[in-house]
Design a protein around this motif. Structure first.
Motif, short mmCIF file in Angstrom:
data_model
loop_
_atom_site.label_atom_id
_atom_site.label_comp_id
_atom_site.label_asym_id
_atom_site.label_seq_id
_atom_site.Cartn_x
_atom_site.Cartn_y
_atom_site.Cartn_z
N VAL A 175 -4.45 13.67 -13.43
CA VAL A 175 -4.21 12.33 -12.89
C VAL A 175 -5.35 11.39 -13.27
N PHE A 176 -6.58 11.90 -13.18
CA PHE A 176 -7.74 11.07 -13.53
C PHE A 176 -7.71 10.65 -15.00
N VAL A 177 -7.40 11.58 -15.88
CA VAL A 177 -7.39 11.27 -17.32
C VAL A 177 -6.36 10.20 -17.63
N LEU A 178 -5.22 10.25 -16.98
CA LEU A 178 -4.19 9.24 -17.21
C LEU A 178 -4.51 7.92 -16.52
N ALA A 179 -5.22 7.99 -15.39
CA ALA A 179 -5.39 6.79 -14.56
C ALA A 179 -6.63 5.98 -14.88
N TRP A 180 -7.71 6.63 -15.37
CA TRP A 180 -8.95 5.87 -15.48
C TRP A 180 -8.86 4.70 -16.46
N PRO A 181 -8.10 4.79 -17.57
CA PRO A 181 -8.00 3.58 -18.42
C PRO A 181 -7.31 2.42 -17.73
N LEU A 182 -6.43 2.72 -16.77
CA LEU A 182 -5.70 1.65 -16.09
C LEU A 182 -6.56 0.87 -15.11
N GLY A 183 -7.72 1.45 -14.75
CA GLY A 183 -8.58 0.79 -13.78
C GLY A 183 -9.10 -0.56 -14.26
N GLY A 184 -9.39 -0.68 -15.54
CA GLY A 184 -9.88 -1.95 -16.07
C GLY A 184 -8.90 -2.63 -17.00
N ALA A 185 -7.62 -2.33 -16.85
CA ALA A 185 -6.61 -2.87 -17.75
C ALA A 185 -6.43 -4.38 -17.54
N ASP A 186 -6.15 -5.06 -18.62
CA ASP A 186 -5.84 -6.49 -18.59
C ASP A 186 -4.36 -6.64 -18.89
N TRP A 187 -3.58 -6.95 -17.88
CA TRP A 187 -2.13 -6.97 -18.02
C TRP A 187 -1.67 -8.29 -18.63
N SER A 188 -0.75 -8.15 -19.57
CA SER A 188 -0.15 -9.31 -20.23
C SER A 188 1.36 -9.11 -20.23
N ALA A 189 2.08 -9.93 -19.45
CA ALA A 189 3.53 -9.76 -19.29
C ALA A 189 3.80 -8.34 -18.78
N PRO A 190 4.72 -7.58 -19.39
CA PRO A 190 5.01 -6.25 -18.84
C PRO A 190 4.06 -5.16 -19.32
N LEU A 191 3.12 -5.48 -20.19
CA LEU A 191 2.26 -4.47 -20.79
C LEU A 191 0.79 -4.72 -20.46
N PRO A 192 0.01 -3.64 -20.35
CA PRO A 192 -1.45 -3.82 -20.29
C PRO A 192 -1.99 -4.10 -21.68
N ASP A 193 -3.29 -4.29 -21.80
CA ASP A 193 -3.88 -4.50 -23.12
C ASP A 193 -3.66 -3.27 -23.99
N PHE A 194 -3.70 -3.48 -25.30
CA PHE A 194 -3.30 -2.40 -26.21
C PHE A 194 -4.26 -1.21 -26.18
N THR A 195 -5.54 -1.42 -25.84
CA THR A 195 -6.45 -0.29 -25.77
C THR A 195 -6.09 0.63 -24.59
N THR A 196 -5.64 0.06 -23.50
CA THR A 196 -5.18 0.88 -22.38
C THR A 196 -3.97 1.69 -22.78
N ILE A 197 -3.06 1.07 -23.50
CA ILE A 197 -1.88 1.80 -24.00
C ILE A 197 -2.32 2.94 -24.91
N GLY A 198 -3.30 2.68 -25.78
CA GLY A 198 -3.77 3.72 -26.68
C GLY A 198 -4.37 4.90 -25.95
N HIS A 199 -5.11 4.63 -24.87
CA HIS A 199 -5.71 5.72 -24.09
C HIS A 199 -4.64 6.56 -23.39
N VAL A 200 -3.64 5.90 -22.84
CA VAL A 200 -2.57 6.64 -22.17
C VAL A 200 -1.78 7.47 -23.19
N VAL A 201 -1.49 6.88 -24.33
CA VAL A 201 -0.77 7.61 -25.38
C VAL A 201 -1.58 8.82 -25.84
N ALA A 202 -2.88 8.65 -26.03
CA ALA A 202 -3.72 9.76 -26.46
C ALA A 202 -3.72 10.89 -25.43
N ALA A 203 -3.75 10.54 -24.15
CA ALA A 203 -3.70 11.57 -23.11
C ALA A 203 -2.37 12.31 -23.13
N VAL A 204 -1.28 11.59 -23.29
CA VAL A 204 0.03 12.23 -23.36
C VAL A 204 0.10 13.17 -24.57
#
Length: 243
Positions: free
Chosen positions: A167-196
């Motif tokens: 849970v921590f590995v998936l959640a920690w990038p979201l802590g400082g995410a900058d949301w734009s419309a329905p998506l967070p910033d692309f680096t947050t997406i990259g971190h979540v994708v890498a964890a998956v």
């Protein structure tokens, strides 16, 4: 720590390279020259289209963070990605599965997460969710590869600690995410994708076979027992012999 060079020589060499690169960029080069180097190695859309190989490989030679400003949020990211991801869990993967597989996991996670994130950026640009300037954004560092290793390194923890860590590995990038419309910033997406991707590797048969052999030392221990000693041991516990 004394056994670290023997157990994870590739990781140790990589960490030294990252530290040298960080000092070179931060201390030896001028601000403009450092910006030019990092801008050329950034894995943004324009660079991936113009020189994808050098951008993908060059971007993992430097880490985006600080080693001195320990009170900043940037240091927290450095501690998680460089400290835990590379220094600890990449070393564990190398010791457990070998240099080639550790390199494949780290670079594979970095490259795959970068390319998948690029696809998300393209779609987001077409939908107007990201500004056009994101095509030239500065994006480099070890965090995608480290995130993949952090995920697969869940196996290094006791069973009761694996779910909280996942849970921590998936959640920690979201802590400082900058949301734009329905998506967070692309680096947050990259971190979540890498964890998956890292969690997905746990289902690969090659990793499952290695995990079974690594956690079942009894056959190896039995093979060290000579035939004479095995016979003696067997005779001590044979009920017919005792009767």
């Amino acid at each position: 720590m004394r056994a670290y060079p023997r157990r994870a020589p590739l990781t140790l060499a990589y960490v030294c390279l990252l530290l040298v690169g960080h000092v070179w960029i931060d201390r030896w080069l001028s601000v403009d020259r450092a910006a030019d180097v990092l801008g050329h190695l950034s894995t943004n859309l324009d660079n991936l289209r113009d020189h994808p190989v050098s951008a993908l490989l060059g971007s993992v030679l430097f880490f985006d963070g600080t080693l001195t400003d320990v009170a900043s949020t940037d240091f927290v990211g450095t501690f998680i990605t460089l400290g835990l991801g590379v220094c600890c869990f990449l070393a564990w993967v190398e010791h457990r599965w070998g240099k080639r597989r550790a390199l494949a996991v780290f670079l594979g996670g970095h490259v795959a997460a970068t390319l998948l994130t690029a696809v998300v950026i393209i779609v987001a640009l077409r939908q107007g969710w990201y500004p056009a300037e994101v095509r030239q954004s500065l994006d480099y560092g070890v965090s995608y590869g480290a995130q993949t290793v952090l995920a697969i390194g869940t196996l290094a923890l006791p069973r009761r600690g694996r779910l909280p860590w996942a849970v921590f590995v998936l959640a920690w990038p979201l802590g400082g995410a900058d949301w734009s419309a329905p998506l967070p910033d692309f680096t947050t997406i990259g971190h979540v994708v890498a964890a998956v991707l890292g969690y997905g590797l746990l289902a690969v048969p090659a990793f499952r076979r290695q995990r079974v052999r690594a956690t079942a030392p009894l056959p190896a221990a039995a093979s060290d027992v000579g035939p004479d000693r095995a016979d003696v041991a067997g005779s001590r516990h044979d009920p017919k012999e005792t009767t």
